[in-house]
Design a protein around this motif. Structure first.
Motif, PDB file in Angstrom:
ATOM      1  N   ASP A   1       0.842  -1.193   0.000  1.00  0.00           N
ATOM      2  CA  ASP A   1       0.000   0.000   0.000  1.00  0.00           C
ATOM      3  C   ASP A   1       0.878   1.245   0.000  1.00  0.00           C
ATOM      4  N   LYS A   2       0.382   2.240  -0.715  1.00  0.00           N
ATOM      5  CA  LYS A   2       1.145   3.481  -0.821  1.00  0.00           C
ATOM      6  C   LYS A   2       0.902   4.340   0.421  1.00  0.00           C
TER       7      LYS A   2
ATOM      8  N   TYR B   1      -4.255   2.674  -0.119  1.00  0.00           N
ATOM      9  CA  TYR B   1      -3.302   3.537   0.578  1.00  0.00           C
ATOM     10  C   TYR B   1      -3.383   3.227   2.073  1.00  0.00           C
TER      11      TYR B   1
ATOM     12  N   GLU C   1       0.494  11.993  -2.631  1.00  0.00           N
ATOM     13  CA  GLU C   1       1.284  10.779  -2.508  1.00  0.00           C
ATOM     14  C   GLU C   1       2.673  11.104  -1.982  1.00  0.00           C
TER      15      GLU C   1
END
Length: 300
Positions: free
Chosen positions: A20-21, A95, A42
């Motif tokens: 996951d970012k 995320y 991000e």
């Protein structure tokens, strides 16, 4: 061999979970409007992210969820927040969820400018028959909601203090703590009435006190009724003419007649019975007499 395979599986799961970012959340207070602005992008390429769910939960003093929304072009602005401690939740699929503990302070008030009074044109005179509709009142609804929220927040705080005290004294507060958490969830879902009820129940579980009775709404007193106009007295009604009373029926005479008839019937029955008895005696005597004659003839 089994241990090696299990280690590889756990490593793969850990590596997959870390795919996951990361979200980078920044915030600031915009003065003098006291607007709270949140920006999300991000971590790798600083690209602004839309459709990120942002939720503001006030924890000091406790009020629960006070604002929620999604970002547009990476930015969202909240108005109407008050000073205090908050938890900021940022959530977006694929995320990692971000939770920030922040303290919000209001902007300093700017010095008041001198009020310049301008002459206003005279108001137009309304005709007597013209009725001006007043705008609807929304302040009362807002006041009621804020009162319910304040009452629920106070009830949760009181219940938390009572449970903490009972826990320190060695009492079992598991059920009361679960009830208090349920009350906090209802408050976050926007139901302060149910939250207050659950908080009062949680407090009563550790204190043994009866649940508070909600005060009945005050009944508005009706305006006094105007005295009725005096009713003109009607002329007195003339007395009805006396009705001549019929002479009473002579019931005693009828009763005497019936008694006489009953006596006559009893006497007749007595005579009939006496006649039957005499007749039976005569028959018996006659039978006996005639039965004796053959015997006399034989003797002769």
């Amino acid at each position: 061999m089994k241990h090696v395979f299990l280690a590889l599986v756990l490593f793969g799961l850990a590596f997959a979970g870390s795919s996951d970012k990361d979200l980078v959340v920044t915030y600031k207070m915009v003065c003098p409007d006291n607007s709270f602005e949140v920006t999300v992008h991000e971590s790798k390429d600083d690209k602004l992210l839309s459709n990120v769910n942002i939720r503001m939960v006030k924890v000091s003093p406790w009020e629960g969820t006070v604002a929620e929304g999604t970002t547009e072009a990476g930015v969202i602005t909240f108005d109407g927040l008050t000073a205090g401690g908050y938890e900021l939740y940022a959530v977006k699929p694929e995320y990692k969820r971000q939770i920030l503990n922040i303290d919000i302070e209001m902007c300093e008030e700017a010095p008041e400018e001198e009020n310049v009074t301008e002459e206003t044109p005279p108001a137009e005179e309304y005709e007597e028959d013209e009725v001006v509709d007043a705008p609807p009142k929304e302040e009362e609804e807002v006041t009621e909601e804020s009162d319910e929220l304040s009452a629920a927040t106070k009830a949760i705080a009181d219940a938390d203090a009572a449970i903490t005290k009972a826990n320190a004294e060695g009492e079992d507060t598991t059920e009361a703590r679960a009830k208090l958490q349920e009350a906090q969830q209802h408050l976050m879902l926007g139901d302060p009435v149910k939250a207050k009820q659950l908080a009062d129940e949680a407090k009563a579980m550790v204190t043994g006190a009866a649940l508070p009775v909600e005060e009945e709404e005050e009944i508005e007193e009706l305006p006094p009724v105007e005295e009725e106009e005096e009713i003109e007295e009607l002329p007195p009604v003339e007395e009805e003419e006396e009705i001549e009373e019929l002479p009473p029926v002579e019931e005693e005479e009828e009763m005497e007649t019936v008694e006489e008839e009953e006596e006559e019937m009893e006497e007749a029955a007595d005579y009939s019975l006496l006649a039957i008895v005499v007749l039976v005696v005569l028959v018996v005597v006659a039978y006996w007499y005639y039965s004796q004659e053959p015997k006399k003839k034989k003797k002769k």
